[in-house]
Write an enzyme that holds these catalytic residues in place. Structure first.
Site, PDB file in Angstrom:
ATOM      1  N   THR A  64      12.796  11.920  31.314  1.00  0.00           N
ATOM      2  CA  THR A  64      12.574  13.563  30.185  1.00  0.00           C
ATOM      3  C   THR A  64      11.330  14.715  30.454  1.00  0.00           C
ATOM      4  O   THR A  64      11.223  14.279  31.875  1.00  0.00           O
ATOM      5  CB  THR A  64      11.442  13.197  28.526  1.00  0.00           C
ATOM      6  OG1 THR A  64      10.256  14.174  28.104  1.00  0.00           O
ATOM      7  CG2 THR A  64       9.945  11.995  29.324  1.00  0.00           C
ATOM      8  N   ASP A  65      11.627  16.273  30.254  1.00  0.00           N
ATOM      9  CA  ASP A  65      11.811  16.540  31.040  1.00  0.00           C
ATOM     10  C   ASP A  65       9.892  17.403  30.328  1.00  0.00           C
ATOM     11  O   ASP A  65       9.427  17.916  31.463  1.00  0.00           O
ATOM     12  CB  ASP A  65      11.986  18.308  30.125  1.00  0.00           C
ATOM     13  CG  ASP A  65      11.470  18.355  28.628  1.00  0.00           C
ATOM     14  OD1 ASP A  65      11.050  17.590  28.354  1.00  0.00           O
ATOM     15  OD2 ASP A  65      12.147  19.105  28.004  1.00  0.00           O
ATOM     16  N   GLU A  66       9.153  16.118  29.878  1.00  0.00           N
ATOM     17  CA  GLU A  66       7.597  16.260  29.323  1.00  0.00           C
ATOM     18  C   GLU A  66       7.191  15.722  30.644  1.00  0.00           C
ATOM     19  O   GLU A  66       6.261  16.357  31.065  1.00  0.00           O
ATOM     20  CB  GLU A  66       7.166  15.031  28.342  1.00  0.00           C
ATOM     21  CG  GLU A  66       8.040  15.570  27.259  1.00  0.00           C
ATOM     22  CD  GLU A  66       7.382  15.304  25.694  1.00  0.00           C
ATOM     23  OE1 GLU A  66       6.167  14.836  25.867  1.00  0.00           O
ATOM     24  OE2 GLU A  66       8.023  14.904  25.218  1.00  0.00           O
TER      25      GLU A  66
ATOM     26  N   LYS B  87       6.501   7.791  31.442  1.00  0.00           N
ATOM     27  CA  LYS B  87       7.789   7.861  31.832  1.00  0.00           C
ATOM     28  C   LYS B  87       7.465   7.778  33.661  1.00  0.00           C
ATOM     29  O   LYS B  87       8.861   8.045  34.295  1.00  0.00           O
ATOM     30  CB  LYS B  87       8.257   9.290  30.900  1.00  0.00           C
ATOM     31  CG  LYS B  87       8.475   9.030  29.377  1.00  0.00           C
ATOM     32  CD  LYS B  87       9.203   7.270  29.520  1.00  0.00           C
ATOM     33  CE  LYS B  87      10.509   7.883  29.893  1.00  0.00           C
ATOM     34  NZ  LYS B  87      11.900   6.877  29.357  1.00  0.00           N
TER      35      LYS B  87
ATOM     36  N   TYR C  98       2.495   9.178  26.615  1.00  0.00           N
ATOM     37  CA  TYR C  98       3.150   8.920  27.124  1.00  0.00           C
ATOM     38  C   TYR C  98       4.625   9.328  28.615  1.00  0.00           C
ATOM     39  O   TYR C  98       4.995   8.809  29.252  1.00  0.00           O
ATOM     40  CB  TYR C  98       4.162   9.755  25.543  1.00  0.00           C
ATOM     41  CG  TYR C  98       5.724   9.732  25.957  1.00  0.00           C
ATOM     42  CD1 TYR C  98       6.616   8.490  25.580  1.00  0.00           C
ATOM     43  CD2 TYR C  98       6.423  11.099  25.368  1.00  0.00           C
ATOM     44  CE1 TYR C  98       8.205   8.874  25.828  1.00  0.00           C
ATOM     45  CE2 TYR C  98       7.124  11.264  26.289  1.00  0.00           C
ATOM     46  CZ  TYR C  98       8.748  10.028  26.134  1.00  0.00           C
ATOM     47  OH  TYR C  98      10.285  10.573  26.189  1.00  0.00           O
TER      48      TYR C  98
HETATM   49  P1  NAD Z   1      13.273   5.831  19.931  1.00  0.00           P
HETATM   50  O1  NAD Z   1      12.632   5.399  20.315  1.00  0.00           O
HETATM   51  O2  NAD Z   1      14.069   6.031  18.808  1.00  0.00           O
HETATM   52  O3  NAD Z   1      14.138   4.788  20.535  1.00  0.00           O
HETATM   53  C1  NAD Z   1      13.404   3.558  21.778  1.00  0.00           C
HETATM   54  C2  NAD Z   1      14.308   2.295  21.118  1.00  0.00           C
HETATM   55  O4  NAD Z   1      13.939   1.288  22.041  1.00  0.00           O
HETATM   56  C3  NAD Z   1      14.199   1.493  20.218  1.00  0.00           C
HETATM   57  O5  NAD Z   1      15.256   0.844  19.958  1.00  0.00           O
HETATM   58  C4  NAD Z   1      13.208  -0.084  20.032  1.00  0.00           C
HETATM   59  O6  NAD Z   1      13.355  -1.433  19.944  1.00  0.00           O
HETATM   60  C5  NAD Z   1      13.283  -0.431  22.498  1.00  0.00           C
HETATM   61  N1  NAD Z   1      12.422  -0.701  22.737  1.00  0.00           N
HETATM   62  C6  NAD Z   1      11.039  -0.223  22.613  1.00  0.00           C
HETATM   63  N2  NAD Z   1      10.841  -1.057  23.192  1.00  0.00           N
HETATM   64  C7  NAD Z   1      11.587  -2.346  23.825  1.00  0.00           C
HETATM   65  C8  NAD Z   1      12.079  -3.456  24.910  1.00  0.00           C
HETATM   66  N3  NAD Z   1      10.427  -3.499  25.352  1.00  0.00           N
HETATM   67  N4  NAD Z   1      12.018  -3.657  24.918  1.00  0.00           N
HETATM   68  C9  NAD Z   1      13.866  -3.108  24.348  1.00  0.00           C
HETATM   69  N5  NAD Z   1      14.014  -2.233  23.516  1.00  0.00           N
HETATM   70  C10 NAD Z   1      12.481  -1.931  23.680  1.00  0.00           C
HETATM   71  O7  NAD Z   1      13.518   6.984  21.698  1.00  0.00           O
HETATM   72  P2  NAD Z   1      14.616   7.845  21.796  1.00  0.00           P
HETATM   73  O8  NAD Z   1      14.561   9.178  21.113  1.00  0.00           O
HETATM   74  O9  NAD Z   1      15.942   6.947  21.671  1.00  0.00           O
HETATM   75  O10 NAD Z   1      14.597   7.831  23.411  1.00  0.00           O
HETATM   76  C11 NAD Z   1      15.866   7.271  24.141  1.00  0.00           C
HETATM   77  C12 NAD Z   1      14.999   7.261  25.635  1.00  0.00           C
HETATM   78  O11 NAD Z   1      14.905   8.565  25.938  1.00  0.00           O
HETATM   79  C13 NAD Z   1      13.734   6.974  25.543  1.00  0.00           C
HETATM   80  O12 NAD Z   1      13.212   6.597  27.022  1.00  0.00           O
HETATM   81  C14 NAD Z   1      13.281   9.252  25.960  1.00  0.00           C
HETATM   82  O13 NAD Z   1      11.620   8.544  27.264  1.00  0.00           O
HETATM   83  C15 NAD Z   1      14.196   9.621  26.417  1.00  0.00           C
HETATM   84  N6  NAD Z   1      13.914  10.667  25.987  1.00  0.00           N
HETATM   85  C16 NAD Z   1      14.253  11.259  24.369  1.00  0.00           C
HETATM   86  C17 NAD Z   1      14.041  12.783  23.891  1.00  0.00           C
HETATM   87  C18 NAD Z   1      13.716  12.612  23.240  1.00  0.00           C
HETATM   88  O14 NAD Z   1      14.241  14.203  22.385  1.00  0.00           O
HETATM   89  N7  NAD Z   1      13.794  12.172  22.082  1.00  0.00           N
HETATM   90  C19 NAD Z   1      13.970  13.344  25.610  1.00  0.00           C
HETATM   91  C20 NAD Z   1      14.834  12.676  26.336  1.00  0.00           C
HETATM   92  C21 NAD Z   1      14.382  11.770  26.880  1.00  0.00           C
HETATM   93  P1  TYD Z   2       7.986  15.317  18.403  1.00  0.00           P
HETATM   94  O1  TYD Z   2       8.979  15.423  17.518  1.00  0.00           O
HETATM   95  O2  TYD Z   2       6.755  14.634  18.362  1.00  0.00           O
HETATM   96  O3  TYD Z   2       8.456  15.813  19.381  1.00  0.00           O
HETATM   97  P2  TYD Z   2       7.697  16.229  21.788  1.00  0.00           P
HETATM   98  O4  TYD Z   2       6.363  16.192  21.565  1.00  0.00           O
HETATM   99  O5  TYD Z   2       7.774  14.601  22.255  1.00  0.00           O
HETATM  100  O6  TYD Z   2       8.488  17.020  22.123  1.00  0.00           O
HETATM  101  O7  TYD Z   2       7.487  17.121  18.476  1.00  0.00           O
HETATM  102  C1  TYD Z   2       7.981  18.654  18.389  1.00  0.00           C
HETATM  103  C2  TYD Z   2       7.101  19.342  18.288  1.00  0.00           C
HETATM  104  O8  TYD Z   2       6.285  19.918  16.809  1.00  0.00           O
HETATM  105  C3  TYD Z   2       6.229  19.336  18.960  1.00  0.00           C
HETATM  106  O9  TYD Z   2       5.378  20.509  19.483  1.00  0.00           O
HETATM  107  C4  TYD Z   2       4.548  18.813  18.357  1.00  0.00           C
HETATM  108  C5  TYD Z   2       5.562  19.374  16.991  1.00  0.00           C
HETATM  109  N1  TYD Z   2       4.704  18.563  15.522  1.00  0.00           N
HETATM  110  C6  TYD Z   2       4.252  19.002  14.691  1.00  0.00           C
HETATM  111  O10 TYD Z   2       4.136  20.245  14.419  1.00  0.00           O
HETATM  112  N2  TYD Z   2       4.249  18.100  13.254  1.00  0.00           N
HETATM  113  C7  TYD Z   2       4.749  16.706  13.110  1.00  0.00           C
HETATM  114  O11 TYD Z   2       4.036  16.260  11.862  1.00  0.00           O
HETATM  115  C8  TYD Z   2       4.961  16.063  14.364  1.00  0.00           C
HETATM  116  C9  TYD Z   2       5.597  15.284  14.524  1.00  0.00           C
HETATM  117  C10 TYD Z   2       4.857  17.197  15.555  1.00  0.00           C
END
Ligand code: NAD
Ligand code: TYD
Length: 343
Positions: free
Chosen positions: A125-127, A157, A153
């Protein structure tokens, strides 16, 4: 080609599996997911009967079963999406983030070393770069930006990324890492900003905006992220990191207003609540490297992607209503009501 996709019952992993099965009908995809609160088997129901697909309910931290799966499937590629992914939950309870995101990654890579692999890909992630100031719109995260994390988090990562780079250098494991900005689209778990606001607006519930809503995120349609990973695992250079993002920076408050407008709901639902602890101000990706090396560019414009996403939530109420009526309700109550965000 045999590919193990971990975390494939979650948001991005499931979209990636659909993309791969459609694009490569001769690939075998094995989904390894232990189905935490964020994993939904119902998402994968349409492909459960596909002979090229297998679902295995197990944790990536379970060394014995991970090794057994490698012995059974002889995977060529691992794509590791499995993670605890919600910043707010990591602030409440960091421990499980360390176990899944760090230890889980090391178990998967140990299996890769033991059984051999063509590629281990870490979805990051970019975080991991921390945040950028709002008054420096000229600054972007490049692959050389130092790791500088804010939340448990992002720290977990970043730790995983460092381990991946160590396994590449020390053991010669053929790894790649992608660091993507915020995704949105179908199957996004309704605790995250966009689906939470859609669900609350549809129920005429308050829309809880943290702080002043001025924080900026760089939003990418999930399909574009899946295409980037597809390119990296096939053509990316071993040992490299690729940033993925589409120069689509938006303030949180503007996103919430767009959702209100699209759903015909009043902006009076917007409720400013206490800010997230350690809240990152701005994320912004410089995607020059993946564009120059792999020809990747985002295809879906935000104006189209957000409308498609809102329509998906309108058309698939069963999917998210089941989720928000289950265990998730306890989290929402504790976070937004009992502990006071919306009190
Ligand atoms: P999500 O929370 O929707 O899904 C996570 C999945 O991982 C779930 O299906 C969960 O059951 C599974 N999981 C959790 N712990 C596990 C374990 N111990 N063993 C096996 N499976 C397990 O997450 P997401 O938003 O789909 O993100 C997927 C990946 O992409 C993550 O690694 C996250 O850090 C990365 N990512 C997400 C975003 C975003 O905007 N959502 C952006 C950049 C990177
Ligand atoms: P989020 O979807 O949790 O992603 P991330 O924190 O990984 O960027 O949140 C996106 C942005 O929205 C973040 O700046 C936090 C804000 N946010 C709210 O203002 N209210 C909410 O209820 C949530 C879940 C997030």
């Amino acid at each position: 080609m045999n590919i193990i996709v971990t975390g494939g019952a979650g948001f991005i992993g499931s979209n990636f599996i659909f993309h791969m099965l459609k694009k490569y009908p001769d690939y075998r995809i094995i989904c390894l997911d232990c189905l935490t609160y964020a994993g939904n088997l119902s998402t994968l129901r349409p492909i459960m009967d596909n002979p090229n697909f297998r679902f295995v309910k197990e944790s990536i931290t379970n060394r014995t079963t991970v090794y057994k799966l490698f012995e059974e499937e002889h995977p060529d590629i691992i794509v590791n999406f499995a993670a605890e992914s919600h910043v707010d939950r990591s602030i409440e309870n960091p421990q499980v983030f360390l176990e899944t995101n760090i230890i889980g990654t090391s178990v998967l890579m140990d299996a890769c070393r033991k059984y051999g692999i063509k590629r281990y890909h870490q979805v990051s992630t970019d975080e991991v770069y921390g945040d950028l100031p709002l008054d420096r719109p000229d600054l972007f995260f490049t692959e050389d930006t130092p790791i500088h994390t804010s939340s448990p988090y992002s720290s977990s990562k970043a730790s995983a990324d460092l381990l991946v780079q160590a396994y590449n250098r020390t053991y010669g494991l053929p790894t790649t890492i992608s660091r993507c900005s915020n995704n949105y689209g179908p199957y996004h778990f309704p605790e995250k900003l966009i689906p939470l606001m859609i669900a609350n607006a549809l129920a005429d519930k308050p829309l809880p905006v943290y702080g002043e809503g001025l924080n900026v995120r760089d939003w990418l349609y999930v399909e574009d992220h899946c295409k980037a990973i597809d390119l990296i695992i096939h053509n990316g250079r071993v040992g490299e990191v690729y940033n993925v993002g589409g120069h689509n920076e938006m303030k949180n408050i503007d996103i919430v207003k767009i959702i209100c407008k699209a759903l015909g709901k009043p902006e009076s639902l917007i409720t400013y609540v206490a800010d997230r602890k350690g809240h990152d101000m701005r994320y912004a990706i410089d995607p020059t490297k993946i564009h120059a090396e792999l020809g990747w560019l985002p295809e879906t414009k935000f104006e189209d992607g957000i409308q498609k996403t809102i329509q998906w939530y309108l058309d698939n109420k069963d999917w998210w209503e089941t989720i928000i009526s289950g265990e998730y309700q306890n989290y929402y109550e504790k976070m937004y009501n009992t502990e006071g965000l919306l009190k």
